[in-house]
Design a protein around this motif. Structure first.
Motif, PDB file in Angstrom:
ATOM      1  N   GLN A  43       0.818  -1.213   0.000  1.00 12.95           N
ATOM      2  CA  GLN A  43       0.000   0.000   0.000  1.00 12.95           C
ATOM      3  C   GLN A  43       0.852   1.264   0.000  1.00 12.95           C
ATOM      4  OE1 GLN A  43      -3.332  -0.398  -0.371  1.00 12.95           O
ATOM      5  NE2 GLN A  43      -2.765  -2.586  -0.460  1.00 12.95           N
ATOM      6  N   ASP A  44       2.159   1.088  -0.214  1.00 13.79           N
ATOM      7  CA  ASP A  44       3.114   2.195  -0.289  1.00 13.79           C
ATOM      8  C   ASP A  44       3.289   2.944   1.028  1.00 13.79           C
ATOM      9  OD1 ASP A  44       3.551   1.602  -2.940  1.00 13.79           O
ATOM     10  OD2 ASP A  44       2.117   3.061  -3.694  1.00 13.79           O
ATOM     11  N   ASN A  45       3.076   2.249   2.152  1.00 16.75           N
ATOM     12  CA  ASN A  45       3.343   2.843   3.460  1.00 16.75           C
ATOM     13  C   ASN A  45       4.842   2.752   3.742  1.00 16.75           C
ATOM     14  OD1 ASN A  45       0.579   3.370   4.018  1.00 16.75           O
ATOM     15  ND2 ASN A  45       0.309   1.235   4.591  1.00 16.75           N
ATOM     16  N   LYS A  46       5.505   3.882   3.807  1.00 16.26           N
ATOM     17  CA  LYS A  46       6.953   3.950   3.875  1.00 16.26           C
ATOM     18  C   LYS A  46       7.509   3.257   5.111  1.00 16.26           C
ATOM     19  CE  LYS A  46      10.768   7.292   3.525  1.00 16.26           C
ATOM     20  NZ  LYS A  46      11.124   8.730   3.428  1.00 16.26           N
ATOM     21  N   ASN A  47       8.560   2.449   4.897  1.00 16.88           N
ATOM     22  CA  ASN A  47       9.303   1.766   5.958  1.00 16.88           C
ATOM     23  C   ASN A  47       8.414   0.940   6.888  1.00 16.88           C
ATOM     24  OD1 ASN A  47      11.668   2.936   4.972  1.00 16.88           O
ATOM     25  ND2 ASN A  47      11.530   4.687   6.349  1.00 16.88           N
ATOM     26  N   SER A  48       7.298   0.457   6.382  1.00 17.31           N
ATOM     27  CA  SER A  48       6.408  -0.363   7.207  1.00 17.31           C
ATOM     28  C   SER A  48       6.865  -1.821   7.275  1.00 17.31           C
ATOM     29  CB  SER A  48       4.977  -0.297   6.665  1.00 17.31           C
ATOM     30  OG  SER A  48       4.927  -0.758   5.327  1.00 17.31           O
ATOM     31  N   ILE A  49       7.785  -2.201   6.379  1.00 18.04           N
ATOM     32  CA  ILE A  49       8.358  -3.547   6.406  1.00 18.04           C
ATOM     33  C   ILE A  49       9.814  -3.431   6.850  1.00 18.04           C
ATOM     34  CG2 ILE A  49       8.902  -5.614   5.091  1.00 18.04           C
ATOM     35  CD1 ILE A  49       5.916  -5.100   5.328  1.00 18.04           C
ATOM     36  N   VAL A  50      10.110  -4.006   7.997  1.00 13.14           N
ATOM     37  CA  VAL A  50      11.469  -3.989   8.542  1.00 13.14           C
ATOM     38  C   VAL A  50      11.898  -5.434   8.776  1.00 13.14           C
ATOM     39  CG1 VAL A  50      12.985  -3.224  10.398  1.00 13.14           C
ATOM     40  CG2 VAL A  50      11.091  -1.767   9.648  1.00 13.14           C
ATOM     41  N   LEU A  51      13.007  -5.834   8.123  1.00 12.50           N
ATOM     42  CA  LEU A  51      13.530  -7.190   8.261  1.00 12.50           C
ATOM     43  C   LEU A  51      14.998  -7.127   8.638  1.00 12.50           C
ATOM     44  CD1 LEU A  51      12.004  -8.846   5.044  1.00 12.50           C
ATOM     45  CD2 LEU A  51      11.189  -9.112   7.394  1.00 12.50           C
ATOM     46  N   GLU A  52      15.402  -8.014   9.556  1.00 14.68           N
ATOM     47  CA  GLU A  52      16.806  -8.125   9.913  1.00 14.68           C
ATOM     48  C   GLU A  52      17.475  -9.196   9.060  1.00 14.68           C
ATOM     49  OE1 GLU A  52      18.227  -6.008  11.834  1.00 14.68           O
ATOM     50  OE2 GLU A  52      16.331  -5.031  12.398  1.00 14.68           O
ATOM     51  N   GLU A  53      18.772  -9.114   8.923  1.00 18.95           N
ATOM     52  CA  GLU A  53      19.513 -10.117   8.171  1.00 18.95           C
ATOM     53  C   GLU A  53      19.430 -11.472   8.864  1.00 18.95           C
ATOM     54  OE1 GLU A  53      24.150 -10.951   6.748  1.00 18.95           O
ATOM     55  OE2 GLU A  53      23.540  -8.986   7.531  1.00 18.95           O
ATOM     56  N   GLY A  54      19.289 -12.535   8.054  1.00 17.33           N
ATOM     57  CA  GLY A  54      19.287 -13.876   8.613  1.00 17.33           C
ATOM     58  C   GLY A  54      18.078 -14.693   8.215  1.00 17.33           C
ATOM     59  N   SER A  55      18.111 -15.980   8.520  1.00 10.34           N
ATOM     60  CA  SER A  55      17.022 -16.901   8.192  1.00 10.34           C
ATOM     61  C   SER A  55      15.818 -16.632   9.086  1.00 10.34           C
ATOM     62  CB  SER A  55      17.499 -18.348   8.366  1.00 10.34           C
ATOM     63  OG  SER A  55      16.450 -19.249   8.100  1.00 10.34           O
ATOM     64  N   GLN A  56      14.647 -16.535   8.492  1.00 15.94           N
ATOM     65  CA  GLN A  56      13.437 -16.212   9.245  1.00 15.94           C
ATOM     66  C   GLN A  56      12.194 -16.552   8.429  1.00 15.94           C
ATOM     67  OE1 GLN A  56      13.195 -11.612   9.283  1.00 15.94           O
ATOM     68  NE2 GLN A  56      15.293 -12.136   8.598  1.00 15.94           N
ATOM     69  N   LYS A  57      11.062 -16.529   9.098  1.00 14.22           N
ATOM     70  CA  LYS A  57       9.788 -16.781   8.439  1.00 14.22           C
ATOM     71  C   LYS A  57       9.205 -15.466   7.945  1.00 14.22           C
ATOM     72  CE  LYS A  57       5.363 -19.143   9.141  1.00 14.22           C
ATOM     73  NZ  LYS A  57       4.532 -19.914  10.104  1.00 14.22           N
ATOM     74  N   LEU A  58       8.825 -15.433   6.662  1.00 12.52           N
ATOM     75  CA  LEU A  58       8.281 -14.222   6.052  1.00 12.52           C
ATOM     76  C   LEU A  58       6.807 -14.401   5.735  1.00 12.52           C
ATOM     77  CD1 LEU A  58      11.087 -13.450   3.426  1.00 12.52           C
ATOM     78  CD2 LEU A  58      10.950 -12.665   5.797  1.00 12.52           C
ATOM     79  N   ASN A  59       6.016 -13.365   6.020  1.00  8.91           N
ATOM     80  CA  ASN A  59       4.634 -13.374   5.542  1.00  8.91           C
ATOM     81  C   ASN A  59       4.595 -12.788   4.135  1.00  8.91           C
ATOM     82  OD1 ASN A  59       4.612 -10.517   5.725  1.00  8.91           O
ATOM     83  ND2 ASN A  59       3.808 -10.571   7.813  1.00  8.91           N
ATOM     84  N   GLY A  60       3.412 -12.676   3.572  1.00  8.48           N
ATOM     85  CA  GLY A  60       3.287 -12.234   2.192  1.00  8.48           C
ATOM     86  C   GLY A  60       3.831 -10.845   1.944  1.00  8.48           C
ATOM     87  N   GLU A  61       3.498  -9.891   2.814  1.00 15.23           N
ATOM     88  CA  GLU A  61       3.977  -8.514   2.649  1.00 15.23           C
ATOM     89  C   GLU A  61       5.497  -8.447   2.748  1.00 15.23           C
ATOM     90  OE1 GLU A  61       2.753  -5.673   1.845  1.00 15.23           O
ATOM     91  OE2 GLU A  61       0.577  -5.858   2.000  1.00 15.23           O
TER      92      GLU A  61
END
Length: 334
Positions: free
Chosen positions: A183-201
């Protein structure tokens, strides 16, 4: 491998870039998949057979190619809808029916190429905006001198739904990321480096971002995410999500492949060496024209990739017909 697992694996292999056909393990899912495929039919103006083919082909017995196209037709990004959307992802896959191998070539979205629809060079991402799938297909055919037999187009909105329907995927995130969501909401997705479970967004943000590396690395990430989806879909615990996966595809999928044609690709999953594919990238460098950034594809890399795909399709010599020569002459004059 059981029947339902085989068919689902095939489905998810294709659905990431847009196909998503499922034969299913029950009459309910089979009927649902048939309906979705029928609703998703959109033929090309050229008809069923590429002009670069001398005869029509049958994917059950012939080597074939499929152009996978990812677009973003959200109201905010493209208020005029699907027709005006640019292609965010372009991958040409070739399928060799003899050894059931697959090669996938990522085509950088900013590649500076000749677009027959408008008669001049531009970013290849603009081809779809200029003339929909007809323009996208003709541009890729002209660029590589290879027949594009079929296409599969999927809106990225469906990517979010599919990953969520599968309960997320595991992925080794290569770097810290702060990115906008769908939805173009700035910086709303924050991920750290490394193996992890991701949702669709989160998976979509990682597939899209170009801020942290390059267009080529982005293409590699997209194909790696495909493998992660395949692994998750092949797990027994994913069986309950099949109906939701099909429903999400029905909203966003367009293709000229029939359901029966889609089912023929099951043999690639059933191959003795299990499903494998080789990924390829087009080398090149950045260039600027009139203040606009483009990706200038290296001619040797382009030729090498095209020749490799031709060989995989069983096309031993370049399709050097009069139309190709005329097209090349046009390009060289620009």
């Amino acid at each position: 491998m059981s029947k339902w697992k085989i068919i689902l694996s095939l489905a998810v292999i294709l659905l990431f870039f847009g196909v998503g056909s499922i034969l299913g393990y029950s009459a309910y899912l089979t009927n649902k998949a048939v309906q979705v495929t029928e609703q998703s039919q959109m033929e090309l103006a050229r008809g069923e057979t590429s002009e670069k083919r001398q005869t029509s082909i049958n994917p059950d017995i012939d080597n074939t190619s499929i152009l996978f196209v990812g677009i973003d037709s959200s109201n905010k990004r493209n208020p005029e809808g699907e027709v005006s959307s640019r292609s965010d992802s372009l991958i040409l896959a070739t399928f060799n029916n003899e050894d059931h191998s697959v090669k996938m070539l990522n085509i950088p979205r900013d590649s500076y190429v000749y677009i027959p629809e408008v008669g001049y060079k531009d970013k290849i991402t603009h081809a779809h905006a200029f003339g929909g799938m007809d323009a996208a297909v003709s541009t890729v055919e002209n660029m590589l001198d290879i027949p594009v037999d079929y296409y599969v187009r999927l809106d990225f909105n469906s990517f979010v739904d599919v990953v969520n329907a599968l309960g997320g995927i595991r992925y080794d995130v290569p770097f810290h990321i702060e990115e906008q969501n769908s939805q173009d909401n700035k910086n709303s997705i924050v991920l750290e480096e490394g193996s992890q479970k991701l949702n669709g967004e989160e998976a979509l943000a990682l597939a899209r971002t170009r801020k942290y590396d390059s267009d080529l690395a982005r293409g590699n990430r997209q194909m790696d995410l495909l493998e992660a989806i395949v692994q998750k879909a092949s797990q027994t615990g994913s069986i309950g999500s099949y109906g939701d996966v099909i429903d999400s595809l029905g909203k966003h999928l367009k293709t000229n492949l029939s359901f029966d044609q889609l089912v023929t690709f099951k043999d690639y999953v059933l191959s003795q060496d299990h499903f494998q594919f080789d990924t390829m990238q087009l080398k090149g460098e950045a260039m600027t024209l009139d203040g606009i950034w483009y990706y200038s594809v290296d001619e040797q890399s382009l030729k090498h990739s095209a020749d490799e795909l031709k060989q995989h399709l069983g096309i031993d010599t370049p399709l050097d017909d009069e139309n190709t020569a005329n097209s090349t002459e046009k390009e060289n004059s620009l």
